[in-house]
Design an enzyme around this catalytic site. Structure first.
Site, short mmCIF file in Angstrom:
data_model
loop_
_atom_site.label_atom_id
_atom_site.label_comp_id
_atom_site.label_asym_id
_atom_site.label_seq_id
_atom_site.Cartn_x
_atom_site.Cartn_y
_atom_site.Cartn_z
N ARG A 361 0.80 -1.23 0.00
CA ARG A 361 0.00 0.00 0.00
C ARG A 361 0.84 1.28 0.00
O ARG A 361 0.53 2.22 -0.75
CB ARG A 361 -1.00 0.01 1.16
CG ARG A 361 -2.01 -1.15 1.09
CD ARG A 361 -3.18 -0.98 2.05
NE ARG A 361 -4.05 0.09 1.65
CZ ARG A 361 -4.10 1.27 2.21
NH1 ARG A 361 -3.33 1.56 3.25
NH2 ARG A 361 -4.91 2.19 1.75
N TYR A 365 0.09 3.65 -3.08
CA TYR A 365 -0.76 4.84 -2.85
C TYR A 365 -0.04 5.94 -2.07
O TYR A 365 -0.67 6.94 -1.72
CB TYR A 365 -2.04 4.45 -2.10
CG TYR A 365 -2.68 3.17 -2.57
CD1 TYR A 365 -3.12 3.04 -3.90
CD2 TYR A 365 -2.83 2.08 -1.72
CE1 TYR A 365 -3.68 1.84 -4.34
CE2 TYR A 365 -3.39 0.89 -2.16
CZ TYR A 365 -3.81 0.77 -3.47
OH TYR A 365 -4.36 -0.40 -3.91
N CYS A 392 14.19 -4.38 -2.40
CA CYS A 392 15.21 -3.68 -3.17
C CYS A 392 14.67 -2.46 -3.89
O CYS A 392 14.83 -2.34 -5.12
CB CYS A 392 15.82 -4.66 -4.16
SG CYS A 392 16.53 -6.06 -3.32
N GLU A 393 13.99 -1.61 -3.16
CA GLU A 393 13.48 -0.37 -3.76
C GLU A 393 13.48 0.72 -2.71
O GLU A 393 13.08 0.47 -1.56
CB GLU A 393 12.02 -0.56 -4.22
CG GLU A 393 11.90 -1.63 -5.25
CD GLU A 393 10.63 -1.54 -6.07
OE1 GLU A 393 10.00 -0.48 -6.11
OE2 GLU A 393 10.31 -2.58 -6.67
N1 LLP Z 1 -17.27 -3.42 -3.65
C1 LLP Z 1 -16.58 -3.30 -4.80
C2 LLP Z 1 -17.28 -3.49 -6.07
C3 LLP Z 1 -15.21 -3.01 -4.77
O1 LLP Z 1 -14.53 -2.88 -5.90
C4 LLP Z 1 -14.57 -2.84 -3.52
C5 LLP Z 1 -13.14 -2.54 -3.44
C6 LLP Z 1 -15.32 -3.00 -2.34
C7 LLP Z 1 -16.68 -3.27 -2.45
C8 LLP Z 1 -14.73 -2.87 -0.98
O2 LLP Z 1 -14.13 -1.64 -0.75
P1 LLP Z 1 -13.62 -1.27 0.73
O3 LLP Z 1 -14.85 -1.20 1.61
O4 LLP Z 1 -12.71 -2.36 1.18
O5 LLP Z 1 -12.91 0.01 0.56
N2 LLP Z 1 -6.25 -1.85 -2.58
C9 LLP Z 1 -6.88 -0.60 -2.21
C10 LLP Z 1 -8.36 -0.72 -2.14
C11 LLP Z 1 -8.98 -1.25 -3.42
C12 LLP Z 1 -10.46 -1.42 -3.31
C13 LLP Z 1 -10.99 -2.17 -4.48
N3 LLP Z 1 -12.40 -2.38 -4.46
C14 LLP Z 1 -6.29 -0.12 -0.88
O6 LLP Z 1 -5.46 -0.81 -0.31
O7 LLP Z 1 -6.62 0.96 -0.41
#
Ligand code: LLP
Length: 465
Positions: A361, A365, A392-393
């Site tokens: 993350r 981000y 290594c970054e």
């Molecule tokens: N529903 C759909 C259709 C989604 O695409 C996602 C997340 C969720 C629900 C759940 O979202 P949440 O409540 O967990 O925010 N890797 C990124 C977050 C990517 C989210 C992708 N979709 C991070 O680490 O911040």
């Protein structure tokens, strides 16, 4: 969930202070365990230790090794119940977004707490159903579902498939057996921009997900689905982004979605029975950060939905929300061991035995965490350091500008709260370090849920000569 009051370490031999002391300013001093950031069960222990779910992090690190991910079962269940209370089952479904983190035991917790499950691949789907999750409580997502994803979903009888492109409609219909009807929703892009980073903003037309409300693609897909006798259009879906901490964008999205429901009624004479507004509910990663207020979200979304539908003369559809991070993120704590400390220029780098392979993350981000020393107390005055990983970054940075005791040294343990979501589910094999184990903690007992990935695991896939 919006404040981070702290608990201070009691003097040796003194009973811990009550867990929440709201009149204390949030902070990161190692003697403190800010609530809202740490699981509610986190307690400072003797000699700088912290217990989570009644389990000492120092002992867990000794027993399971580091890096280690600890998941507080009680915290996950408590969060599921908070959602069920805010979105009562007679009016709404709460669907856990498995992409945040999935393993068999989490599948069981979510099932026992009465939630549904959102999956995005045949892999997530098969793991869930194999662990006993009822297929009818599963929602399948994906902007590019493979033939295998769709076949598996139809074969297992998932409750809802969310259509993300027009080409998917005929492909899906062709898989449904004569006499059957697969319930589907259409993923709509409502034109609302929200979310913690451009990479996770999915509510506007300049990204890959869904079908646009503004250019007519959503309406076109609705027509197409309604023309397929083997598909049953049960509702509309949107997911505007992730790590959203304000209620307002959700209210705006509901308003637009109700507008579309009204148009569907005008054009086709049907009132769709369901509206799914996705997930994206933000949490605090560092002291002082805000989490989305879930009861406020529920109340304002409900009010907007009821008002909007009443004005449009529509029946109020059943609501679905799909939180991932907010259910599991704050229940996770990562524990690392310090491998090296060095000063380069004006910066003191504290390097730990994990990093971007278990938590990408920060690299993806630019986000930062709030690690603290655990397992020993220190009288050294704090100094400002940068905590980095072992990869290594130069971008493998977990935290910068954080205060740790001045004598932090190799062998020390650092614990990182808010580590339960989107760390291990996005972990990689970078540098062949091996992915860390996951241990659940509850009422003083630690259980291994996912074992550490060994070099042997990695070598077995490498079948060349
Ligand atoms: N529903 C759909 C259709 C989604 O695409 C996602 C997340 C969720 C629900 C759940 O979202 P949440 O409540 O967990 O925010 N890797 C990124 C977050 C990517 C989210 C992708 N979709 C991070 O680490 O911040």
């Amino acid at each position: 969930m919006t404040t981070t009051p702290v608990v201070r370490t009691p003097a040796p031999g003194v009973a811990p202070a009550p867990h929440v002391t709201p009149d204390v300013t949030p902070g990161t001093a190692p003697s403190e365990v800010p609530t809202g950031l740490w699981p509610a069960s986190a307690r400072p222990g003797p000699d700088g230790d912290v217990a989570v779910g009644g389990v000492s992090l120092t002992e867990a690190a000794d027993r399971f090794g580091t890096p280690l991910y600890v998941l507080d079962e009680g915290e996950v269940r408590r969060r599921c119940r908070t959602y069920r209370a805010a979105f009562p089952p007679d009016k709404a479904d709460v669907v856990y977004a498995a992409k945040a983190f999935l393993c068999r035991t989490v599948v069981r917790w979510v099932r026992e707490e009465g939630l549904g499950l959102d999956v995005c691949s045949a892999g997530e789907l098969l793991l869930a159903v194999g662990a006993g999750f009822p297929a009818e409580r599963i929602v399948l997502h994906g902007n590019a579902k493979s033939p295998e994803d769709l076949r598996t979903a139809v074969r297992l009888g998932v409750g809802r498939i969310v259509v993300d492109s027009t080409s998917e409609i005929t492909r899906l219909a062709a898989l449904v057996l004569r006499g059957n009807r697969q319930p589907v929703m259409i993923r709509v892009v409502p034109g609302i921009s929200a979310g913690g980073h451009a990479a996770v903003r999915t509510g506007t037309d300049d990204q890959k997900f869904g079908l646009s409300l503004t250019d007519g693609s959503a309406q076109h897909a609705i027509d197409r689905v309604l023309g397929q006798p083997r598909l049953e259009l049960v509702g509309l879906h949107c997911h505007i982004g992730s790590q959203i901490t304000a209620v307002k964008p959700y209210v705006a999205a509901v308003r637009r979605m109700v507008g579309l429901l009204a148009r569907v009624r005008e054009q086709h004479g049907i009132a769709l029975p369901q509206l799914d507004i996705g997930g994206g509910h933000g949490i605090a990663y560092r002291p002082g950060e805000r989490a989305l207020d879930v009861p406020a979200l529920a109340a304002r979304v409900r009010a907007e939905l009821v008002d909007g539908c009443t004005r449009a003369g529509l029946p109020v559809p059943r609501l679905t929300v799909e939180p991932g991070r907010a259910l599991i993120g704050p229940a996770g704590v990562a524990v690392y061991r310090v491998l090296a400390v060095k000063r380069t220029g004006t910066t003191t780098f504290v390097a730990v035995d994990g990093g971007m392979s278990d938590n990408p993350r920060p690299a993806l981000y630019g986000v930062r965490y709030a690690p603290r020393l655990v397992g020993r107390s220190s009288a050294s005055p704090d100094r400002v350091v940068t905590v980095v990983g072992r990869h290594c970054e130069a971008g493998d940075v977990l935290a910068d500008g954080v205060e740790l005791p001045g004598d932090v040294r190799p062998g020390d343990l650092l614990a990182v709260p808010a580590a339960g979501a989107y760390h291990l589910s996005m972990a990689s094999g970078y540098n062949l370090v091996g992915r860390p184990p996951v241990v659940s903690v509850d009422e003083g007992t630690a259980r291994l849920l996912v074992r550490r990935e060994s070099l042997d695991d990695m070598q077995r896939r490498d079948v060349g000569v």
